[in-house]
Design a protein around this motif. Structure first.
Motif, PDB file in Angstrom:
ATOM      1  N   GLN A  48       0.724  -1.250  -0.204  1.00 18.23           N
ATOM      2  CA  GLN A  48      -0.012   0.011  -0.086  1.00 18.23           C
ATOM      3  C   GLN A  48       1.128   1.265  -0.137  1.00 18.23           C
ATOM      4  OE1 GLN A  48      -3.573   0.110   2.760  1.00 18.23           O
ATOM      5  NE2 GLN A  48      -3.386  -2.228   2.776  1.00 18.23           N
ATOM      6  N   ILE A  49       1.835   1.395   0.793  1.00 16.17           N
ATOM      7  CA  ILE A  49       2.903   2.476   0.646  1.00 16.17           C
ATOM      8  C   ILE A  49       3.579   2.410  -0.814  1.00 16.17           C
ATOM      9  CG2 ILE A  49       5.149   3.392   1.602  1.00 16.17           C
ATOM     10  CD1 ILE A  49       4.555   1.917   4.087  1.00 16.17           C
ATOM     11  N   LEU A  50       4.086   1.567  -1.204  1.00 21.14           N
ATOM     12  CA  LEU A  50       4.303   1.715  -2.859  1.00 21.14           C
ATOM     13  C   LEU A  50       3.244   2.220  -3.766  1.00 21.14           C
ATOM     14  CD1 LEU A  50       6.646  -1.419  -2.822  1.00 21.14           C
ATOM     15  CD2 LEU A  50       7.303   0.966  -2.549  1.00 21.14           C
ATOM     16  N   PHE A  51       2.068   1.692  -3.405  1.00 21.01           N
ATOM     17  CA  PHE A  51       0.928   2.003  -4.256  1.00 21.01           C
ATOM     18  C   PHE A  51       0.674   3.425  -4.275  1.00 21.01           C
ATOM     19  CE2 PHE A  51      -3.626   3.141  -4.325  1.00 21.01           C
ATOM     20  CZ  PHE A  51      -3.972   2.835  -5.719  1.00 21.01           C
ATOM     21  N   TRP A  52       0.565   3.921  -3.068  1.00 23.36           N
ATOM     22  CA  TRP A  52       0.345   5.440  -2.953  1.00 23.36           C
ATOM     23  C   TRP A  52       1.419   6.353  -3.633  1.00 23.36           C
ATOM     24  CZ3 TRP A  52      -4.200   7.413  -2.173  1.00 23.36           C
ATOM     25  CH2 TRP A  52      -5.125   6.655  -1.681  1.00 23.36           C
ATOM     26  N   TYR A  53       2.696   5.712  -3.514  1.00 21.74           N
ATOM     27  CA  TYR A  53       3.963   6.394  -3.788  1.00 21.74           C
ATOM     28  C   TYR A  53       4.251   6.506  -5.275  1.00 21.74           C
ATOM     29  CZ  TYR A  53       8.657   8.089  -3.869  1.00 21.74           C
ATOM     30  OH  TYR A  53       9.844   8.651  -4.222  1.00 21.74           O
ATOM     31  N   LEU A  54       4.183   5.353  -5.857  1.00 20.40           N
ATOM     32  CA  LEU A  54       4.619   5.168  -7.328  1.00 20.40           C
ATOM     33  C   LEU A  54       3.151   5.182  -7.982  1.00 20.40           C
ATOM     34  CD1 LEU A  54       6.802   2.015  -6.891  1.00 20.40           C
ATOM     35  CD2 LEU A  54       7.446   4.272  -7.224  1.00 20.40           C
ATOM     36  N   ALA A  55       1.920   4.633  -7.770  1.00 22.16           N
ATOM     37  CA  ALA A  55       0.859   4.793  -8.529  1.00 22.16           C
ATOM     38  C   ALA A  55      -0.092   5.828  -8.571  1.00 22.16           C
ATOM     39  CB  ALA A  55      -0.020   3.397  -8.351  1.00 22.16           C
ATOM     40  N   VAL A  56       0.039   6.528  -7.502  1.00 19.99           N
ATOM     41  CA  VAL A  56      -0.755   7.725  -7.403  1.00 19.99           C
ATOM     42  C   VAL A  56       0.021   8.997  -7.277  1.00 19.99           C
ATOM     43  CG1 VAL A  56      -2.384   8.946  -5.593  1.00 19.99           C
ATOM     44  CG2 VAL A  56      -2.319   6.390  -5.778  1.00 19.99           C
ATOM     45  N   LEU A  57       0.979   9.268  -6.356  1.00 17.18           N
ATOM     46  CA  LEU A  57       1.586  10.333  -6.284  1.00 17.18           C
ATOM     47  C   LEU A  57       2.722  10.592  -7.512  1.00 17.18           C
ATOM     48  CD1 LEU A  57       2.280  10.661  -2.254  1.00 17.18           C
ATOM     49  CD2 LEU A  57       0.375  11.690  -3.678  1.00 17.18           C
ATOM     50  N   SER A  58       3.314   9.675  -7.697  1.00 17.80           N
ATOM     51  CA  SER A  58       4.303   9.754  -8.876  1.00 17.80           C
ATOM     52  C   SER A  58       3.692  10.145 -10.217  1.00 17.80           C
ATOM     53  CB  SER A  58       5.009   8.714  -8.918  1.00 17.80           C
ATOM     54  OG  SER A  58       5.857   8.389  -7.950  1.00 17.80           O
ATOM     55  N   THR A  59       2.471   9.862 -10.326  1.00 18.85           N
ATOM     56  CA  THR A  59       1.903  10.184 -11.607  1.00 18.85           C
ATOM     57  C   THR A  59       1.065  11.467 -11.783  1.00 18.85           C
ATOM     58  OG1 THR A  59      -0.369   8.959 -10.620  1.00 18.85           O
ATOM     59  CG2 THR A  59       1.220   7.788 -12.073  1.00 18.85           C
ATOM     60  N   LEU A  60       1.204  12.425 -10.676  1.00 20.28           N
ATOM     61  CA  LEU A  60       0.588  13.521 -10.620  1.00 20.28           C
ATOM     62  C   LEU A  60       1.395  14.447 -11.649  1.00 20.28           C
ATOM     63  CD1 LEU A  60      -0.008  14.078  -6.914  1.00 20.28           C
ATOM     64  CD2 LEU A  60      -1.927  13.608  -8.769  1.00 20.28           C
ATOM     65  N   PRO A  61       0.793  15.505 -11.988  1.00 23.28           N
ATOM     66  CA  PRO A  61       1.306  16.504 -12.919  1.00 23.28           C
ATOM     67  C   PRO A  61       2.460  17.021 -12.368  1.00 23.28           C
ATOM     68  CG  PRO A  61      -0.561  17.487 -12.204  1.00 23.28           C
ATOM     69  CD  PRO A  61      -0.537  16.133 -11.773  1.00 23.28           C
ATOM     70  N   SER A  62       3.431  17.658 -13.013  1.00 21.68           N
ATOM     71  CA  SER A  62       4.792  18.593 -12.512  1.00 21.68           C
ATOM     72  C   SER A  62       4.239  19.921 -11.952  1.00 21.68           C
ATOM     73  CB  SER A  62       5.598  18.846 -13.951  1.00 21.68           C
ATOM     74  OG  SER A  62       4.821  19.758 -14.762  1.00 21.68           O
ATOM     75  N   PRO A  63       5.405  20.555 -11.346  1.00 19.75           N
ATOM     76  CA  PRO A  63       4.752  21.719 -10.591  1.00 19.75           C
ATOM     77  C   PRO A  63       4.065  22.814 -11.508  1.00 19.75           C
ATOM     78  CG  PRO A  63       6.980  20.827  -9.754  1.00 19.75           C
ATOM     79  CD  PRO A  63       6.384  20.088 -10.903  1.00 19.75           C
ATOM     80  N   LYS A  64       4.391  22.937 -12.704  1.00 18.92           N
ATOM     81  CA  LYS A  64       3.835  23.860 -13.496  1.00 18.92           C
ATOM     82  C   LYS A  64       2.379  23.812 -13.832  1.00 18.92           C
ATOM     83  CE  LYS A  64       7.710  25.756 -15.942  1.00 18.92           C
ATOM     84  NZ  LYS A  64       8.263  25.967 -17.173  1.00 18.92           N
ATOM     85  N   GLN A  65       1.856  22.444 -13.678  1.00 19.07           N
ATOM     86  CA  GLN A  65       0.481  21.947 -14.349  1.00 19.07           C
ATOM     87  C   GLN A  65      -0.041  21.194 -12.826  1.00 19.07           C
ATOM     88  OE1 GLN A  65       3.323  20.819 -16.354  1.00 19.07           O
ATOM     89  NE2 GLN A  65       2.676  22.389 -17.883  1.00 19.07           N
ATOM     90  N   SER A  66       0.453  21.769 -11.723  1.00 18.64           N
ATOM     91  CA  SER A  66      -0.057  21.157 -10.527  1.00 18.64           C
ATOM     92  C   SER A  66      -1.560  21.628 -10.221  1.00 18.64           C
ATOM     93  CB  SER A  66       0.776  21.763  -9.275  1.00 18.64           C
ATOM     94  OG  SER A  66       0.651  23.282  -9.340  1.00 18.64           O
ATOM     95  N   ILE A  67      -1.760  20.838  -9.345  1.00 18.39           N
ATOM     96  CA  ILE A  67      -3.526  20.792  -8.956  1.00 18.39           C
ATOM     97  C   ILE A  67      -3.585  21.903  -7.988  1.00 18.39           C
ATOM     98  CG2 ILE A  67      -5.270  19.540  -8.025  1.00 18.39           C
ATOM     99  CD1 ILE A  67      -4.390  16.994  -8.959  1.00 18.39           C
ATOM    100  N   SER A  68      -4.494  23.011  -8.204  1.00 21.55           N
ATOM    101  CA  SER A  68      -4.199  23.992  -7.300  1.00 21.55           C
ATOM    102  C   SER A  68      -5.537  24.194  -6.524  1.00 21.55           C
ATOM    103  CB  SER A  68      -4.111  25.379  -7.920  1.00 21.55           C
ATOM    104  OG  SER A  68      -4.194  26.450  -6.937  1.00 21.55           O
ATOM    105  N   VAL A  69      -5.551  24.437  -5.505  1.00 20.31           N
ATOM    106  CA  VAL A  69      -6.724  24.832  -4.282  1.00 20.31           C
ATOM    107  C   VAL A  69      -6.785  25.863  -3.789  1.00 20.31           C
ATOM    108  CG1 VAL A  69      -8.144  23.839  -2.418  1.00 20.31           C
ATOM    109  CG2 VAL A  69      -6.860  22.091  -3.807  1.00 20.31           C
ATOM    110  N   PHE A  70      -7.758  26.945  -4.309  1.00 19.28           N
ATOM    111  CA  PHE A  70      -7.740  28.305  -3.741  1.00 19.28           C
ATOM    112  C   PHE A  70      -6.394  29.297  -3.905  1.00 19.28           C
ATOM    113  CE2 PHE A  70     -10.330  25.914  -0.842  1.00 19.28           C
ATOM    114  CZ  PHE A  70     -11.622  26.433  -1.112  1.00 19.28           C
ATOM    115  N   ASP A  71      -5.672  28.660  -4.984  1.00 19.79           N
ATOM    116  CA  ASP A  71      -4.484  29.398  -5.344  1.00 19.79           C
ATOM    117  C   ASP A  71      -3.380  29.514  -4.231  1.00 19.79           C
ATOM    118  OD1 ASP A  71      -5.114  29.774  -8.000  1.00 19.79           O
ATOM    119  OD2 ASP A  71      -6.239  31.499  -7.606  1.00 19.79           O
ATOM    120  N   GLY A  72      -3.624  28.578  -3.352  1.00 20.50           N
ATOM    121  CA  GLY A  72      -2.559  28.780  -2.104  1.00 20.50           C
ATOM    122  C   GLY A  72      -2.046  27.398  -1.673  1.00 20.50           C
TER     123      GLY A  72
END
Length: 404
Positions: A149-173
């Motif tokens: 489960q640790i490897l799943f969250w790290y490799l399969a979920v968080l590592s597939t997120l976009p780069s900082p330029k295309q990051s997911i923003s919440v309230f611009d903060g």
């Protein structure tokens, strides 16, 4: 003297008989001899282990002792809640790893408790869909290995997120990317201490009002309305501290510069993955512990609460949960201890906890295996004993309040 009974002294034989019963039990002198033999064998084994370890260290020209703790570490740590640089000593590395372990354990315990209680109530819900979803969560999560489960969250979920330029923003903060989670960082001013003291006093006052309301409910059957006073304390005291002593803190907002964010507080993806995995995994076991504790309370208690006109939520909060806590707390303590020890699996994804930076990197650089392993074992043992002590005191208070 005539007319006074002379008190006879017990012969020394009776002392030895009592000693035999105390130490040897029913086995008598044979049991005492076996215990003495066991102590001799244990002492000899310990001496041989120490002598063998000392000889091996001398053969490899490795100095024993804790003198290495003052040497320069020479390596960086990806997440440091304490000020740290590569020129700091191994003592600083130890403190940094310890703080990282305590932080991830505290975060995991908090969220695991909240999720576990919610899932347990969901499993007991009369709603068919909620009950089945909660049951499916428990059966799925607790039957998968934690490391997976640790490897799943790290490799399969968080590592597939976009780069900082295309990051997911919440309230611009708040920004979430494959570099981790970036949030505004609070920066304290002079009035911060007064503000914190006001918040603490307000919380203590709310707890006192809550206890008074509960005593009134148990004595007269009528609950005192205290939420307006509690709300006034929580808002009024901190606001008064801000007016008198000034603004306690401000927020440093993260700003994207180049390929990463500057400013704010950075939570590396290793921390996020580890915290999520520990929380969700332990919550599945806590849910079953809580469910068993609630089911241990006789259904007549629920019927009595309904007869008094209490709602289902009030009956659960005021009658069922306080009685169930006596059954819940012992296995709940075990789950807290397991979560803290399971945090050592952080080495699999590179989170700089105590086991990773001290029992891993420091050991490989210094070769002081005996000292480092002994220190690490002692720290985990101390954390477990402190956690058990806190939960034992809380269990004693719960038992006394329910018994009263």
């Amino acid at each position: 003297m005539p007319g006074r009974a002379v008190k006879s002294r017990k012969p020394p034989l009776q002392f030895f008989l009592r000693l035999r019963r105390a130490l040897g039990g029913r086995a008598g002198w044979g049991g005492l001899a076996l215990q003495a033999l066991f102590i001799v064998v244990l002492t000899w084994a310990g001496y041989e282990i120490v002598a063998n370890a000392k000889g091996n260290l001398e053969a490899q020209h490795i100095a024993s002792g804790l003198g290495f703790m003052s040497n320069t570490a020479g390596f960086g740590v990806s997440q440091t809640l304490l000020p740290y640089s590569e020129t700091d000593s191994y003592t600083r590395v130890f403190l940094v790893g310890l703080v990282n372990t305590l932080v991830v354990a505290a975060v995991g315990i908090f969220f695991a408790t909240v999720i576990g209680f919610l899932v347990a109530l969901g499993r007991l819900s009369p709603n068919w869909l909620i009950s089945r979803i909660a049951g499916g969560y428990v059966e799925l999560v607790r039957n998968l290995p934690l490391l997976f489960q640790i490897l799943f969250w790290y490799l399969a979920v968080l590592s597939t997120l976009p780069s900082p330029k295309q990051s997911i923003s919440v309230f611009d903060g708040i920004f979430l990317s494959n570099r981790g989670l970036v949030i505004p960082k609070p920066v304290g001013y002079e009035g911060l201490i007064a503000f914190i003291m006001a918040v603490v006093v307000a919380i203590i006052g709310c707890m006192m009002l809550r206890n008074r309301s509960r005593r009134g409910l148990f004595r007269s059957g009528r609950a005192l309305v205290v939420w307006p006073y509690a709300l006034g304390l929580l808002i009024g005291l901190p606001a008064a501290a801000m007016v008198i002593f000034g603004v306690p803190f401000t927020f440093e907002m993260p700003v994207l510069k180049g390929f990463n964010f500057v400013g704010g507080a950075h939570l590396i993806p290793e921390f996020v993955a580890l915290a999520i995995a520990l929380s969700t995994y332990t919550a599945a076991f806590i849910a079953e512990v809580v469910r068993a504790g609630i089911l241990s309370v006789h259904k007549g208690q629920v019927e009595a609460g309904a007869a008094l006109g209490l709602s289902r939520r009030s009956t659960l909060r005021l009658i069922v949960i306080p009685q169930a806590m006596r059954v819940i707390l012992p296995p709940l303590t075990n789950q807290y201890l397991n979560l803290t020890k399971n945090s050592s699996l952080a080495v699999a994804i590179g989170y700089p906890d105590l086991f990773s930076v001290f029992a891993g990197t420091t050991l490989s650089q210094t070769g002081q295996a005996i000292e480092i392993v002994a220190i690490t074992m002692g720290v985990y043992l101390l954390i477990s004993l402190v956690t058990s002590g806190i939960m034992s005191v809380y269990s004693w208070r719960i038992a006394r309040s329910v018994g009263a």
